[in-house]
Scaffold this motif. Structure first.
Motif: not given
Length: 181
Positions: A68-97
């Motif tokens: 689903l295109p729910v990221l800025t720029g209407f991006r989505g898909g598994l490929v996002i996690f392997a791209g340059p923004t993947g590290g940010y997405l991983l950190s987002w998952l850890l941030m609330p804890s």
């Protein structure tokens, strides 16, 4: 989880997705643009805490993973996690804890819902740790040195510090209301 908890998680996820509608500001030096979605992640950590905040971000990550295109720029898909923004997405998952941990730790020095505690908590989790993860990830993903990755990511720090200030101000005002259950 109670229905109120489910509602809070769903509303926070919806807010994070709504922030994707604000266009990204591209930077020519690094393939990662300036976005406002991480402001929503900051709010999730501050307002919902570790469990509900992480569930909210995890729900967002699931929506991204299924395409689903729910990221800025209407991006989505598994490929996002392997791209340059993947590290940010991983950190987002850890941030609330991480934010809940540092908020509790800092409450020994500052009242838990005061601006100072919330700002320092957001700064540590959202800037220091999130950037450390993203810098290492981009370095490996883009095959550049850690020093170059660090310097390229420094462009984002002033904006994210400003987002941390605003998130702490918003949380300072909203937490007393949210805690009245």
């Amino acid at each position: 989880m109670k229905s109120r908890d489910i509602t809070e998680v769903a509303l926070m996820t919806a807010l994070i997705i709504a922030l994707a509608f604000i266009p990204a500001i591209p930077i020519g030096i690094i393939p990662v643009p300036i976005v406002l979605q991480n402001f929503g992640i900051m709010l999730a950590g501050l307002l919902l805490g570790a469990k509900k905040g992480t569930i909210s971000v995890l729900l967002l990550m699931i929506l991204v993973a299924v395409g689903l295109p729910v990221l800025t720029g209407f991006r989505g898909g598994l490929v996002i996690f392997a791209g340059p923004t993947g590290g940010y997405l991983l950190s987002w998952l850890l941030m609330p804890s991480l934010m809940a941990f540092f908020r509790k730790l800092l409450s020994r020095f500052f009242y838990p819902n005061r601006f100072t505690n919330l700002f320092i908590t957001t700064l540590i989790a959202s800037v220091v740790i999130a950037y450390a993860i993203a810098i290492v990830f981009i370095s490996f993903q883009s095959h550049i040195g850690l020093d170059k990755s660090f310097l390229a990511n420094c462009l984002f720090i002033p904006g994210d510090v400003l987002k941390a200030v605003v998130a702490a101000l918003v949380a300072t005002r909203l937490l007393p209301i949210l805690n009245k259950k």
